[in-house]
Design a protein around this motif. Structure first.
Motif, PDB file in Angstrom:
ATOM      1  N   SER A   6       2.300  -1.323  18.779  1.00 24.43           N
ATOM      2  CA  SER A   6       2.590  -1.136  20.204  1.00 24.43           C
ATOM      3  C   SER A   6       3.424   0.119  20.402  1.00 24.43           C
ATOM      4  O   SER A   6       4.341   0.395  19.629  1.00 24.43           O
ATOM      5  CB  SER A   6       3.350  -2.360  20.740  1.00 24.43           C
ATOM      6  OG  SER A   6       3.730  -2.171  22.072  1.00 24.43           O
ATOM      7  N   ARG A  11       0.302  -6.809  16.258  1.00 23.10           N
ATOM      8  CA  ARG A  11      -0.489  -5.628  16.595  1.00 23.10           C
ATOM      9  C   ARG A  11       0.467  -4.508  16.969  1.00 23.10           C
ATOM     10  O   ARG A  11       1.515  -4.738  17.582  1.00 23.10           O
ATOM     11  CB  ARG A  11      -1.447  -5.918  17.745  1.00 23.10           C
ATOM     12  CG  ARG A  11      -2.395  -7.070  17.429  1.00 23.10           C
ATOM     13  CD  ARG A  11      -3.536  -7.161  18.395  1.00 23.10           C
ATOM     14  NE  ARG A  11      -4.070  -8.519  18.436  1.00 23.10           N
ATOM     15  CZ  ARG A  11      -5.122  -8.881  19.143  1.00 23.10           C
ATOM     16  NH1 ARG A  11      -5.759  -7.991  19.878  1.00 23.10           N
ATOM     17  NH2 ARG A  11      -5.540 -10.128  19.138  1.00 23.10           N
ATOM     18  N   GLN A  24      -1.158  -0.034  25.268  1.00 22.39           N
ATOM     19  CA  GLN A  24      -1.528  -1.267  25.956  1.00 22.39           C
ATOM     20  C   GLN A  24      -0.298  -1.808  26.677  1.00 22.39           C
ATOM     21  O   GLN A  24       0.804  -1.805  26.130  1.00 22.39           O
ATOM     22  CB  GLN A  24      -2.059  -2.305  24.966  1.00 22.39           C
ATOM     23  CG  GLN A  24      -3.310  -1.838  24.226  1.00 22.39           C
ATOM     24  CD  GLN A  24      -3.816  -2.866  23.238  1.00 22.39           C
ATOM     25  OE1 GLN A  24      -4.530  -3.789  23.597  1.00 22.39           O
ATOM     26  NE2 GLN A  24      -3.442  -2.702  21.976  1.00 22.39           N
ATOM     27  N   LYS A  48     -12.973  -6.707  17.983  1.00 19.72           N
ATOM     28  CA  LYS A  48     -12.554  -8.088  18.267  1.00 19.72           C
ATOM     29  C   LYS A  48     -12.870  -9.024  17.098  1.00 19.72           C
ATOM     30  O   LYS A  48     -13.283 -10.169  17.292  1.00 19.72           O
ATOM     31  CB  LYS A  48     -13.210  -8.590  19.555  1.00 19.72           C
ATOM     32  CG  LYS A  48     -12.766  -7.832  20.799  1.00 19.72           C
ATOM     33  CD  LYS A  48     -13.336  -8.448  22.061  1.00 19.72           C
ATOM     34  CE  LYS A  48     -12.828  -7.735  23.299  1.00 19.72           C
ATOM     35  NZ  LYS A  48     -13.356  -8.315  24.552  1.00 19.72           N
ATOM     36  N   LYS A  62     -11.198 -10.360  13.458  1.00 23.75           N
ATOM     37  CA  LYS A  62      -9.972 -10.457  12.666  1.00 23.75           C
ATOM     38  C   LYS A  62     -10.303 -10.832  11.228  1.00 23.75           C
ATOM     39  O   LYS A  62     -11.108 -11.737  10.977  1.00 23.75           O
ATOM     40  CB  LYS A  62      -9.037 -11.512  13.264  1.00 23.75           C
ATOM     41  CG  LYS A  62      -7.715 -11.672  12.525  1.00 23.75           C
ATOM     42  CD  LYS A  62      -6.858 -12.737  13.178  1.00 23.75           C
ATOM     43  CE  LYS A  62      -5.537 -12.907  12.429  1.00 23.75           C
ATOM     44  NZ  LYS A  62      -4.690 -13.966  13.042  1.00 23.75           N
ATOM     45  N   LYS A  88      -3.170   3.545  20.604  1.00 20.32           N
ATOM     46  CA  LYS A  88      -3.828   2.994  21.790  1.00 20.32           C
ATOM     47  C   LYS A  88      -2.772   2.281  22.638  1.00 20.32           C
ATOM     48  O   LYS A  88      -2.298   1.201  22.295  1.00 20.32           O
ATOM     49  CB  LYS A  88      -4.920   2.011  21.375  1.00 20.32           C
ATOM     50  CG  LYS A  88      -5.530   1.205  22.507  1.00 20.32           C
ATOM     51  CD  LYS A  88      -6.371   2.061  23.416  1.00 20.32           C
ATOM     52  CE  LYS A  88      -7.070   1.187  24.466  1.00 20.32           C
ATOM     53  NZ  LYS A  88      -7.874   1.981  25.413  1.00 20.32           N
ATOM     54  N   GLU A  90     -11.970  -4.573  13.272  1.00 18.88           N
ATOM     55  CA  GLU A  90     -10.860  -4.212  14.151  1.00 18.88           C
ATOM     56  C   GLU A  90     -10.557  -5.372  15.094  1.00 18.88           C
ATOM     57  O   GLU A  90     -11.435  -5.851  15.812  1.00 18.88           O
ATOM     58  CB  GLU A  90     -11.194  -2.950  14.943  1.00 18.88           C
ATOM     59  CG  GLU A  90     -10.210  -2.593  16.038  1.00 18.88           C
ATOM     60  CD  GLU A  90      -8.769  -2.488  15.563  1.00 18.88           C
ATOM     61  OE1 GLU A  90      -7.894  -3.104  16.213  1.00 18.88           O
ATOM     62  OE2 GLU A  90      -8.519  -1.814  14.540  1.00 18.88           O
ATOM     63  N   TRP A  91      -9.301  -5.794  15.088  1.00 20.02           N
ATOM     64  CA  TRP A  91      -8.853  -6.922  15.899  1.00 20.02           C
ATOM     65  C   TRP A  91      -8.946  -6.594  17.396  1.00 20.02           C
ATOM     66  O   TRP A  91      -9.302  -7.435  18.210  1.00 20.02           O
ATOM     67  CB  TRP A  91      -7.412  -7.236  15.502  1.00 20.02           C
ATOM     68  CG  TRP A  91      -6.924  -8.593  15.869  1.00 20.02           C
ATOM     69  CD1 TRP A  91      -7.533  -9.498  16.685  1.00 20.02           C
ATOM     70  CD2 TRP A  91      -5.713  -9.212  15.413  1.00 20.02           C
ATOM     71  NE1 TRP A  91      -6.777 -10.638  16.776  1.00 20.02           N
ATOM     72  CE2 TRP A  91      -5.657 -10.486  16.008  1.00 20.02           C
ATOM     73  CE3 TRP A  91      -4.670  -8.804  14.601  1.00 20.02           C
ATOM     74  CZ2 TRP A  91      -4.599 -11.366  15.792  1.00 20.02           C
ATOM     75  CZ3 TRP A  91      -3.621  -9.675  14.387  1.00 20.02           C
ATOM     76  CH2 TRP A  91      -3.582 -10.934  14.975  1.00 20.02           C
ATOM     77  N   ASN A  92      -8.631  -5.366  17.765  1.00 16.92           N
ATOM     78  CA  ASN A  92      -8.654  -4.967  19.173  1.00 16.92           C
ATOM     79  C   ASN A  92     -10.077  -4.613  19.617  1.00 16.92           C
ATOM     80  O   ASN A  92     -11.027  -4.696  18.837  1.00 16.92           O
ATOM     81  CB  ASN A  92      -7.724  -3.771  19.403  1.00 16.92           C
ATOM     82  CG  ASN A  92      -6.268  -4.196  19.477  1.00 16.92           C
ATOM     83  OD1 ASN A  92      -5.926  -5.165  20.133  1.00 16.92           O
ATOM     84  ND2 ASN A  92      -5.402  -3.459  18.785  1.00 16.92           N
ATOM     85  N   ASP A  93     -10.181  -4.167  20.878  1.00 13.87           N
ATOM     86  CA  ASP A  93     -11.492  -3.813  21.424  1.00 13.87           C
ATOM     87  C   ASP A  93     -11.726  -2.303  21.468  1.00 13.87           C
ATOM     88  O   ASP A  93     -12.645  -1.831  22.131  1.00 13.87           O
ATOM     89  CB  ASP A  93     -11.661  -4.412  22.828  1.00 13.87           C
ATOM     90  CG  ASP A  93     -10.609  -3.914  23.808  1.00 13.87           C
ATOM     91  OD1 ASP A  93      -9.732  -3.116  23.392  1.00 13.87           O
ATOM     92  OD2 ASP A  93     -10.642  -4.315  24.983  1.00 13.87           O
TER      93      ASP A  93
END
Length: 542
Positions: free
Chosen positions: A54, A52, A45, A108, A110, A43, A33-36
């Motif tokens: 949004s 990503r 943000q 985090k 990729k 999610k 997963e690229w995000n945290d």
């Protein structure tokens, strides 16, 4: 024998389902997963990052909770039927914790590339290159589930809007929109009348000086609250109504639906009347849109022909001056850059068997999960796809020969070409019940109504006439869940429960004889319809 190792790309709704299904089939998943955090698109943000997903702060589901839950993990009863994104995230975290999913996710991180190993024709294995903390490593996997979603690449067709390059106001894609505060007192054009465009126009209508909602062809506006106050999808998506739509003339069904939609407000009077029928579009929800239009906060306009430095000129020749902001709610395209050409995407069209499997792979060890568009959220479809894909990876389910898969893909493309209304994501649009049943048949979990009417008629009636909730696909076969029947029978009570925040006299009043008499014709109609349906099923079986 060592467990097969499966790479899961993305920890959104599809990725979470994929991890759980891997565990159910005794496979060893590793999710990148690229995000945290988990949640993907859902999610929220404040900052929009490249490639990503949004969403804006106020996003609420247009699918009700009973229709969009994981099939063996219902929402808490007290949750509202339509859920704000923050509460949706709470549900994801409960699901992940309950099934021990988080420990299989590398945050985090990729995925840079996915390539066949040199011996792929024999092993079906993949080299997956990932990057974390600016360091790359190559890992070997026996299968890959691509769960990266299709809301990452904004489709912004600026070439269709001459003069936009000299427009002095602000313009951007709807994925950049977060909240209405910064737009107070502005004159705003929202281009596009999908669900995001309608949502944003309604929200800005409360603060802007004027909002103009621009559409090329008009649209039928649905509302979340349907017959007797039940969620629209719980009334609309039933097996009985699906059967009627399959057997009745589509023109007749369209006329009936148009009459229902027009009863609320005449689309012609409100500038929304499209040339196409309701069956030619995915439902667009705008519960409060007619209120905004009738009060003048939102004006519906035709397509923008061109822009000047300060004005917008529409196809009908009218002009709106001193425009401050243009928001392009023009949808998304999708791509798989990390797959190094394994799956080619041209004009948002992709050749995948059942929208999942590349047909020409020597070994069926890669599948795309959640690359579909349907009524509401794709969660339930992604979960069922994952159940099938993991069984294919494990060798418990077989794909048909390449020739058959290719022929089906070609037929699907031809059917899309015949549609009277063309949209950017037509290639991945599916009929919810039809597609779910297709995949369920592959897994061996499609509910058998004929058997159920003989063995459990009460359950069979709820499955036929009640909302087609995902629990239906846990009644039998691989992944059977003992709680499925218990979840199905009281599902309509769970829909009403969160609304009962005030006790009324009606709650204590016993049903009158008159009310039972009123229900008698309905019950008779159900019995007749059920008999017809059973006869139809019997004929199919024999």
């Amino acid at each position: 024998m060592a467990k097969k190792r499966i790479a899961v790309i993305g920890a959104g709704i599809s990725g979470l389902a994929a991890i759980k299904c891997c565990l159910d089939e005794d496979l060893e998943p590793t999710c990148f997963e690229w995000n945290d955090d988990i949640g993907g698109l859902w999610k929220f943000q404040k900052n929009t990052l490249e490639r990503r997903p949004s969403i804006y702060k106020s996003v609420t589901t247009n699918t009700s909770k009973e229709m969009m839950c994981f099939s063996d993990f219902p929402f808490p009863e007290h949750y509202p039927n339509y859920i704000h994104n923050s509460r949706f995230m709470e549900y994801f975290k409960m699901y992940a914790e309950h099934f021990g999913i988080l420990k299989y996710i590398r945050f985090k991180t990729k995925v840079q590339s996915v390539r066949k190993r040199p011996d792929f024709s024999l092993s079906g294995q993949w080299d997956v290159v990932v990057e974390a903390d600016e360091k790359q490593e190559t890992l070997v996997f026996d299968g890959v589930l691509v769960c990266s979603g299709h809301h990452t690449d904004p489709y912004l067709p600026l070439h269709c809007f001459p003069g936009i390059e000299k427009f002095k106001g602000c313009y951007f894609h709807s994925r950049e929109y977060k909240s209405p505060e910064a737009f107070s007192g502005k004159r705003i054009i929202v281009v596009g009348i999908g669900n995001s465009g309608v949502d944003i126009a309604m929200e800005l209508g409360h603060v802007a000086k004027q909002v103009f909602l621009s559409t090329r062809r008009g649209v039928w506006i649905f509302h979340r609250v349907w017959d007797n106050g039940y969620p629209m999808d719980s009334i609309f998506l039933t097996r009985f109504k699906y059967y009627l739509r399959k057997t009745a003339a589509i023109t007749l069904m369209d006329k009936q639906l148009e009459a229902i939609l027009t009863t609320r407000f005449d689309h012609t009077h409100y500038g929304l009347q499209p040339r196409h029928r309701p069956s030619n579009q995915a439902p667009i929800f705008g519960d409060d849109l007619p209120n905004h239009i009738i009060s003048g906060r939102v004006q519906v306009r035709s397509n923008v022909k061109e822009f000047t430095e300060t004005d917008a000129i529409f196809d009908d020749g009218s002009t709106e001056e001193n425009i401050d902001v243009v928001i392009f709610a023009t949808g998304y395209s999708f791509s798989f850059p990390f797959l190094d050409g394994l799956i080619n995407v041209t004009n948002n069209e992709v050749s995948l068997y059942k929208l999942m499997f590349p047909p020409n792979l020597e070994k069926p060890t890669l599948a795309v999960i959640g690359l579909v568009q349907t009524v509401g959220i794709v969660l339930t479809i992604a979960e069922l796809q994952s159940r099938w894909a993991t069984r294919v990876f494990k060798g418990l389910s077989q794909l048909p020969p390449v020739k058959i898969m290719t022929a089906e893909i070609t037929e699907r493309m031809k059917a899309i070409e015949k549609r009277s209304v063309k949209k950017i994501n037509d290639n991945i649009q599916v009929n919810y019940i039809e597609y779910m049943d297709e995949i369920a048949t592959q897994v061996g979990v499609k509910p058998n109504l004929l058997v159920l009417f003989l063995s459990d008629p009460k359950l069979a009636m709820e499955i036929l006439f009640g909302p087609c909730t995902p629990y239906q696909y846990r009644l039998q076969g691989p992944g059977k869940w003992e709680g499925a029947r218990k979840a199905i029978l009281p599902q309509r009570e769970r829909i009403i429960k969160p609304l009962k925040t005030r006790i009324t006299s009606e709650d204590h009043r016993p049903p009158s004889l008159f009310s039972w008499m009123k229900m008698a014709p309905v019950g008779l109609a159900f019995l007749v319809a059920g008999s017809v349906y059973l006869a139809h099923l019997y004929s199919l079986l024999w």
